[in-house]
Design an enzyme around this catalytic site. Structure first.
Site, PDB file in Angstrom:
ATOM      1  N   LYS A   1      46.664  37.266  43.614  1.00 48.78           N
ATOM      2  CA  LYS A   1      46.659  36.145  44.558  1.00 48.78           C
ATOM      3  C   LYS A   1      47.792  36.447  45.543  1.00 48.78           C
ATOM      4  O   LYS A   1      48.915  35.960  45.406  1.00 48.78           O
ATOM      5  CB  LYS A   1      46.832  34.809  43.825  1.00 48.78           C
ATOM      6  CG  LYS A   1      46.488  33.619  44.721  1.00 48.78           C
ATOM      7  CD  LYS A   1      46.320  32.366  43.902  1.00 48.78           C
ATOM      8  CE  LYS A   1      46.291  31.129  44.778  1.00 48.78           C
ATOM      9  NZ  LYS A   1      45.155  31.053  45.693  1.00 48.78           N
TER      10      LYS A   1
HETATM   11  N1  PMP Z   1      39.093  32.618  45.134  1.00 46.83           N
HETATM   12  C1  PMP Z   1      40.041  32.478  46.083  1.00 46.83           C
HETATM   13  C2  PMP Z   1      40.025  33.394  47.260  1.00 46.83           C
HETATM   14  C3  PMP Z   1      41.014  31.470  45.966  1.00 46.83           C
HETATM   15  O1  PMP Z   1      41.952  31.328  46.908  1.00 46.83           O
HETATM   16  C4  PMP Z   1      40.979  30.607  44.856  1.00 46.83           C
HETATM   17  C5  PMP Z   1      42.020  29.523  44.723  1.00 46.83           C
HETATM   18  N2  PMP Z   1      43.150  29.985  44.055  1.00 46.83           N
HETATM   19  C6  PMP Z   1      39.982  30.804  43.893  1.00 46.83           C
HETATM   20  C7  PMP Z   1      39.053  31.811  44.055  1.00 46.83           C
HETATM   21  C8  PMP Z   1      39.931  29.933  42.658  1.00 46.83           C
HETATM   22  O2  PMP Z   1      41.010  30.238  41.824  1.00 46.83           O
HETATM   23  P1  PMP Z   1      41.632  29.152  40.825  1.00 46.83           P
HETATM   24  O3  PMP Z   1      40.477  28.554  40.106  1.00 46.83           O
HETATM   25  O4  PMP Z   1      42.513  29.954  39.958  1.00 46.83           O
HETATM   26  O5  PMP Z   1      42.336  28.167  41.667  1.00 46.83           O
END
Ligand code: PMP
Length: 300
Positions: free
Chosen positions: A163
């Site tokens: 991330k």
């Molecule tokens: N894909 C992207 C590109 C994101 O930014 C997010 C948000 N963090 C997600 C998927 C979903 O991730 P999570 O469920 O861990 O928030």
């Protein structure tokens, strides 16, 4: 009645946890020559506080540390220290329901591509004037997505499992494209042209009562995605992680997005394809609501 202008994010009351200290919100700044700003040596998290508890705090904290490792830097705090800092911040700001944003970046000791001599910083902010990630009206009717012209990169082109701030450049461009054309969000295909994810959420598709989602080989393996897969399996729903082609959406009955901010959000249109939220989407929305507010196992 005219509503008061929203406070900018640098102009708020409260405290931000910054490199081990609680710092007054408005004084929490960094230098313009920070490596993180110029070269995207920056990773972050998005977490939600429900009823005073951070959902999946441990998992988010471990992902933050792993994202930094993917960018070749080490956050100078342990998982337990970051979790304790997060909880102390909730108390300092008296937040019961809200959003948490931890961010780690390389500092300003060096300016250039090489960055080994930089110090790594960590800040954590929390705010409780949380507004729904999608417009609540669009969300209740079902989201409309366009297909982005930007594609998620090959895992040998970028550290796609992290991330990391740099990976959001194409998300912002895609989201702007979508909003300019009157859509709520964009579906991004991957470098192969297969369905990948939305700009800040993962995607699930229902085909004949089974739930399908792209295998996380070049997308973020969302924590909500993993939670929803296990909730679906607990309900006896078959979940298949596989390659999904855009044209297959002609045969899909339901589609929804998942994410910490988006939660479980029904989709009613992607490009030329339409869907209606049905039993599976509605069950998983309800199950997710229950798990975020009642699941004591996740209150870490
Ligand atoms: N894909 C992207 C590109 C994101 O930014 C997010 C948000 N963090 C997600 C998927 C979903 O991730 P999570 O469920 O861990 O928030």
């Amino acid at each position: 009645m005219i509503s008061p202008p929203k406070r900018h994010f640098d102009d708020r009351d409260g405290m931000i946890w910054y490199d081990g200290q609680l710092v007054p919100w408005r004084t929490c700044t960094l230098h313009v020559l920070s490596h993180g700003l110029h070269y995207a040596s920056c990773v972050f998290e998005g977490e939600r506080v429900y009823n005073g508890h951070v959902f999946k705090l441990h998992e988010h904290t471990e992902r933050l540390i792993a994202s930094a490792a993917a960018l070749n830097f080490t956050i100078p705090f342990t998982t337990e220290q970051i979790k304790a800092a997060t909880l102390s911040l909730l108390i300092a700001n008296s937040v019961q329901e809200g959003y948490i944003r931890p961010v780690a970046w390389r500092g300003s000791e060096m300016m250039g591509i090489a960055a080994k001599g930089t110090n790594v910083h960590l800040a954590i902010a929390v705010w409780d004037d949380w507004v729904s990630y999608f417009n609540p009206e669009s969300r209740s009717r079902g989201l409309r997505l366009t297909v982005s012209s930007w594609r998620r990169p090959h895992p040998e082109t970028a550290p796609t499992h992290a991330k990391a701030a740099g990976l959001y450049m194409i998300c912002t461009l895609s989201k702007h494209q979508a909003e300019q054309a009157g859509y709520d969000d964009a579906l991004m295909l991957d470098w192969r042209g297969q369905i990948a994810e939305a700009t800040g959420a993962n995607i699930f598709v229902v085909f004949q009562d089974t739930l399908h989602t792209p295998a996380p080989d070049c997308i973020l393996n969302g924590i909500t995605r993993q939670t929803v897969i296990s909730l679906a399996r607990q309900r006896g729903i078959t979940v298949i992680e596989r390659t999904i082609h855009l044209e297959e959406l002609a045969h899909a009955s339901e589609v929804f997005l998942t994410g910490t901010a988006a939660e479980v959000a029904p989709v009613r249109q992607i490009g030329p394809y339409s869907f209606t939220a049905g039993a599976i989407t509605n069950e998983l929305i309800a199950d997710y609501d229950t798990v975020v507010s009642h699941d004591t196992e996740t209150r870490r």
